[in-house]
Design an enzyme around this catalytic site. Sequence first.
Site, PDB file in Angstrom:
ATOM      1  N   ASP A  51      -2.194  25.116   8.419  1.00  0.00           N
ATOM      2  CA  ASP A  51      -1.274  24.446   8.320  1.00  0.00           C
ATOM      3  C   ASP A  51      -0.740  25.487   8.178  1.00  0.00           C
ATOM      4  OD1 ASP A  51      -2.370  22.109   8.314  1.00  0.00           O
ATOM      5  OD2 ASP A  51      -3.271  21.566   5.541  1.00  0.00           O
ATOM      6  N   ALA A 172      -3.305  27.234   4.320  1.00  0.00           N
ATOM      7  CA  ALA A 172      -2.687  27.192   3.313  1.00  0.00           C
ATOM      8  C   ALA A 172      -3.847  25.699   3.498  1.00  0.00           C
ATOM      9  CB  ALA A 172      -1.988  27.101   3.459  1.00  0.00           C
ATOM     10  N   THR A 173      -4.394  25.336   2.178  1.00  0.00           N
ATOM     11  CA  THR A 173      -4.244  26.056   1.027  1.00  0.00           C
ATOM     12  C   THR A 173      -5.749  25.822   0.613  1.00  0.00           C
ATOM     13  OG1 THR A 173      -4.267  24.456  -0.274  1.00  0.00           O
ATOM     14  CG2 THR A 173      -1.828  25.745   0.190  1.00  0.00           C
ATOM     15  N   CYS A 177      -6.843  22.237   1.974  1.00  0.00           N
ATOM     16  CA  CYS A 177      -6.847  21.854   3.528  1.00  0.00           C
ATOM     17  C   CYS A 177      -8.001  23.360   4.157  1.00  0.00           C
ATOM     18  CB  CYS A 177      -6.064  21.707   4.605  1.00  0.00           C
ATOM     19  SG  CYS A 177      -4.864  20.440   3.465  1.00  0.00           S
TER      20      CYS A 177
END
EC number: 3.5.1.59
Length: 264
Positions: A51, A172-173, A177
């Site tokens: 992400d 992240a985070t 995740c």
Amino acid sequence: MTETSGTFNDIEARLAAVLEEAFEAGTSIYNERGFKRRIGYGNRPAVIHIDLANAWTQPGHPFSCPGMETIIPNVQRINEAARAKGVPVFYTTNVYRNRDASSGTNDMGLWYSKIPTETLPADSYWAQIDDRIAPADGEVVIEKNRASAFPGTNLELFLTSNRIDTLIVTGATAAGCVRHTVEDAIAKGFRPIIPRETIGDRVPGVVQWNLYDIDNKFGDVESTDSVVQYLDALPQFEDTVPKTLSDPQPEVEAPADPVFAEQH
């Protein structure tokens, strides 16, 4: 530096000292009980960036995380080292294509009731990987709508078909995740390696705490320098052979079953 980032850094610095004291005591407990073992590097790694899309890396979005001035350059270092050896690099981004919570077929379950998923529509600027770490030709961006990168995606298929034994996880985070991906990775037989300078989150102390906990139970937290040195020392990816079995670990004697007094 903005006032907000300055406040974050100030709180983070003050928390660090308190957490280090707690971690020092906790490490003794974990070591005595046989935790904090090292899973080690395997021979055939892949990299996955969790992400690192604009919603997380750029200011102005509810999902934004501070610290990208450190995270992005370290991710770039890992990409450079991985690509030089032909190591597969994957990316994930959270996207939602059916965001109608009342439809009964939305792709987010009840997650919309906890976080602002409506701010991350598919194909938006915010869902795109940050240009500073853009995927190279042939590198796969996996769309997901869960915390872990595994459920509902082809990640495990990609890893097993490439005979991957080690998964280098950035992104992240830390509390969401990244952590869930690491937990699933070790449960599926991959060696999770987490470069500490590549992990972000939104709240002071969260990265430090989660990396400590992950290192105790779910994967090896290493410096970016260590990960880059490991990648640099590898042969070309096509010449590697997976290391599927874990190294022998010292065993801890199981405590005796408790004996209960006979009830009268």
